[in-house]
Design an enzyme around this catalytic site. Sequence first.
Site, PDB file in Angstrom:
ATOM      1  N   SER A 160      -8.403  77.528 -22.696  1.00 31.85           N
ATOM      2  CA  SER A 160      -7.495  76.561 -22.100  1.00 31.85           C
ATOM      3  C   SER A 160      -8.108  75.163 -22.130  1.00 31.85           C
ATOM      4  O   SER A 160      -8.353  74.625 -23.202  1.00 31.85           O
ATOM      5  CB  SER A 160      -7.135  77.010 -20.673  1.00 31.85           C
ATOM      6  OG  SER A 160      -6.007  76.333 -20.197  1.00 31.85           O
ATOM      7  N   ASP A 256       3.129  82.009 -23.538  1.00 31.97           N
ATOM      8  CA  ASP A 256       2.268  80.983 -22.961  1.00 31.97           C
ATOM      9  C   ASP A 256       2.831  79.616 -23.313  1.00 31.97           C
ATOM     10  O   ASP A 256       3.209  79.364 -24.466  1.00 31.97           O
ATOM     11  CB  ASP A 256       0.853  81.155 -23.540  1.00 31.97           C
ATOM     12  CG  ASP A 256      -0.159  80.138 -23.050  1.00 31.97           C
ATOM     13  OD1 ASP A 256       0.167  79.312 -22.178  1.00 31.97           O
ATOM     14  OD2 ASP A 256      -1.302  80.178 -23.548  1.00 31.97           O
ATOM     15  N   HIS A 286      -0.805  83.350 -20.523  1.00 31.85           N
ATOM     16  CA  HIS A 286      -1.985  82.503 -20.378  1.00 31.85           C
ATOM     17  C   HIS A 286      -2.941  83.120 -19.359  1.00 31.85           C
ATOM     18  O   HIS A 286      -2.522  83.576 -18.298  1.00 31.85           O
ATOM     19  CB  HIS A 286      -1.566  81.108 -19.912  1.00 31.85           C
ATOM     20  CG  HIS A 286      -2.661  80.094 -20.022  1.00 31.85           C
ATOM     21  ND1 HIS A 286      -2.922  79.413 -21.191  1.00 31.85           N
ATOM     22  CD2 HIS A 286      -3.585  79.665 -19.126  1.00 31.85           C
ATOM     23  CE1 HIS A 286      -3.931  78.589 -21.002  1.00 31.85           C
ATOM     24  NE2 HIS A 286      -4.361  78.727 -19.758  1.00 31.85           N
TER      25      HIS A 286
END
Length: 314
Positions: A160, A256, A286
């Site tokens: 991320s 996601d 995610h």
Amino acid sequence: MLSTPVHPQIKVALAALAEANLPSIESLTPAQARATFNAMSRTRGGTPAPIARAEDRVVTGPDGDVPVRIYWPKAEGPRPALIYFHGGGHVFGDLDTHDVIARNLCGAAEMVVVAVDYRLAPEHKFPAAAEDAWAAYAWVRENGASLGIDTSRLAVGGDSAGGNLAAVVAIMARDAGHVNIKLQVLIYPVTDYGLGSDSYNRFGDGYGVLTSGAMKWFAQQYLRSAEDADDWRASPIKACSHANLPPALIVAAQCDVLCDEGADYAEALRAARTKVERKEYAGMIHGFFGMTPAIDDAMRAQSDVSDRLRSALT
């Protein structure tokens, strides 16, 4: 009903999340978000892979010390190393939230892992995190031999926001003329703070804690102004060139908000003739990468990353 079905194991996880009735990220202050989601992250991950040892140290950064945690595998001799940057929207996450991931990659890939506790927003806005990430990488490059690291065989990686920082460091290293990074591992990375890809519409709500609203909140916390989104150090897809970068492995979760910008980044790398492999895990959301051992694809993804690290660096 969700427009794209999630994996049955993710469905169970989402039901548990709904039962917990956690507040949305964007409804919290940064301090509240850290307390809530750091605590949640520390409770999952299962039993980590066995390693030789781990040690906390500090690296001199541009604005003070940058804490790092170094993990050594049981394998002997000079080892390659992965410099790993944790996720958390540049606002939360720390060495403890990603400790199990680091241990698993260290043990499975049989390489040293250096996890980096970079400065967080909003107390430290962009480009503080990128500056700390670069300082940690440079420290490993310069001092790795004393740690049992073969500095000619390095990788950068993260999930991320950490994937964002890994991509940025890879570009900075190329621009500095470095050739020792052999792989960049980008796990559902933030590559474009423009926040405009279509997956924001498809998966913007109902697919876990990372909603489109949460991403807007993260951008507000991290960036000094909207103009920062056009700076490649915040949005690596905006770099003038993606040529001559280290090969990339991009891990994607199908459900996601960041799915499409990861795909776009893979295409930008391919267009510049940088080698890239993108692995998308169907029905995943995610954050799935850290959901071991409950989610089979989390186990599979960590194994896939470890295998790719070994093949690229050994």
